[in-house]
Design a protein around this motif. Sequence first.
Motif: not given
Length: 76
Positions: A47-48, A66-68, A72-76
């Motif tokens: 998932y990078g 999954a929420e984390l 992480g994908r959105t940079g939040a």
Amino acid sequence: MGSLGQEIAELWGEHLGREVGVEDDFFTIGGNSLSGIKIIEQVTEQYGVTLSVRDFYLAQTPARVAELIEQGRTGA
């Protein structure tokens, strides 16, 4: 198409050798530090997103992991 939480549950199941639901607690279902590290490494590869061991253990369930990953994908 499965949800990300379900994908993570299946990933946990591969490492723990059992069926895992999205709300199952990692340690209650037999998770330990070694399997946790392996799962974290696989999450990074697939998932990078790099999770800290602390965050992974505090998340406790595939749904929260999954929420984390999403954060992480959105940079939040």
